[in-house]
Scaffold this active site. Structure first.
Site, PDB file in Angstrom:
ATOM      1  N   ASP A   1      49.438 109.277 -10.097  1.00 29.14           N
ATOM      2  CA  ASP A   1      48.893 110.652 -10.177  1.00 29.14           C
ATOM      3  C   ASP A   1      47.983 110.888 -11.069  1.00 29.14           C
ATOM      4  O   ASP A   1      48.078 110.183 -12.239  1.00 29.14           O
ATOM      5  CB  ASP A   1      50.177 111.688  -9.952  1.00 29.14           C
ATOM      6  CG  ASP A   1      49.576 113.153  -9.964  1.00 29.14           C
ATOM      7  OD1 ASP A   1      48.851 113.270  -9.090  1.00 29.14           O
ATOM      8  OD2 ASP A   1      50.358 113.738 -10.631  1.00 29.14           O
TER       9      ASP A   1
ATOM     10  N   ASP B   1      46.923 114.777 -12.487  1.00 31.94           N
ATOM     11  CA  ASP B   1      47.383 116.018 -13.391  1.00 31.94           C
ATOM     12  C   ASP B   1      48.820 115.855 -13.608  1.00 31.94           C
ATOM     13  O   ASP B   1      49.833 115.851 -12.448  1.00 31.94           O
ATOM     14  CB  ASP B   1      46.648 117.367 -12.436  1.00 31.94           C
ATOM     15  CG  ASP B   1      45.510 117.367 -12.344  1.00 31.94           C
ATOM     16  OD1 ASP B   1      44.731 117.746 -13.255  1.00 31.94           O
ATOM     17  OD2 ASP B   1      44.787 117.132 -11.311  1.00 31.94           O
TER      18      ASP B   1
END
Length: 285
Positions: A7, A9
């Protein structure tokens, strides 16, 4: 390990929304050792490319929670758009509950008002980062608007009626947990819709096939990699499907406790180069 899916953020990006030198070096080392790397994010493709380009990295991207998958040649290999009628239902429920929302499409990302966007973002950031000055918060909110290239639109009905528009994700915000839960409960039984969250005060709406776990599995299959040889790293609820699907799921130290409980391992936080720590610790396995 043959594939790392990470991922952005709250995971690969630090508190300054940047890829640290330590994380960059660890991923580059893994790539140099023959490990495939793919970014799996809720961001749009252009917004996902930005921090990678700034760090001098070039990885394939699964974006919009898996609604679009781009291969190593930057070619779109799959998309899973929302049904337009479902989009109208989401719009109606969000407006009834006074929620600011954004529509991510094949043309641009649309919202009803730049001013409302900034107001919502500032409220969220003041709550999440009370140590920041008002000036810093406003700057961060403005940067978010620019990164996603958000355009304003007055008539969402007309937007959804356009034959050249495909909607891949809708993202709604509220500072009120009761509102978030009410909207989720109202829409969770809608056909052809999955609802997740990527952070404080938001709900993300996608097609059921637009999930990171499904997308990572399709990406792995394209390159002849079995899921048992995949590491997936994330911090929030839109990462759950890939953490569960991977042979080795890693939760960030800053992740919710519920997500940590689903993972095989909890690494350090995104402020402490947690991705690099996990990659270096398990690269040889």
């Amino acid at each position: 390990m043959q594939l790392i899916a990470t991922d952005l953020d709250g995971t690969l990006l630090n508190e300054n929304h940047e890829i640290s030198a330590e994380n960059r070096q660890a991923l580059q080392m893994a790539k140099d050792n023959g490990v495939e790397i793919v970014v799996a994010t809720g961001r749009s493709y252009s917004a996902a490319k930005l921090p990678l380009r700034n760090a001098g990295l070039d990885f394939p991207i699964i974006c919009l929670n898996g609604a679009k998958i781009y291969d190593k040649a930057e070619q779109l290999i799959r998309s899973a758009p929302l049904d337009k009628q479902t989009c109208r239902e989401i719009q109606q429920v969000c407006q009834q509950n006074n929620m600011y929302f954004e529509v991510f499409t094949n043309k641009a990302t649309y919202s009803e008002s730049r001013e409302k966007f900034l107001e919502v973002m500032i409220d969220i950031m003041v709550s999440a980062f009370p140590h920041l000055s008002r000036e810093d918060v406003e700057l961060e909110a403005t940067n978010r608007f620019q990164q996603e290239r958000i355009e304003t639109v007055d008539d969402f009905e007309a937007l959804f009626d356009r034959e050249d528009i495909e909607v891949y994700k809708m993202l709604a915000f509220s500072m009120d947990d009761t509102t978030l839960e009410r909207v989720r409960e109202t829409l969770e039984k809608a056909p052809d819709l999955t609802i997740t969250s990527s952070g404080l005060s938001n709900l993300e709406f996608n097609h059921p096939d637009a999930q990171k776990g499904i997308a990572v599995e399709l990406f792995a299959k394209k390159y002849g990699i079995k899921m048992k040889d995949v590491m997936a790293i994330g911090d929030n609820f839109n990462d759950v499907s890939m953490i569960k699907a991977a042979g080795f799921g890693v939760a960030m130290g800053n992740a919710n406790e519920e997500i940590k409980a689903m993972a095989n391992f909890t690494t350090r936080t995104n402020r402490e180069d947690g991705v690099a720590y996990a990659v270096r610790k398990f690269l040889s396995k």
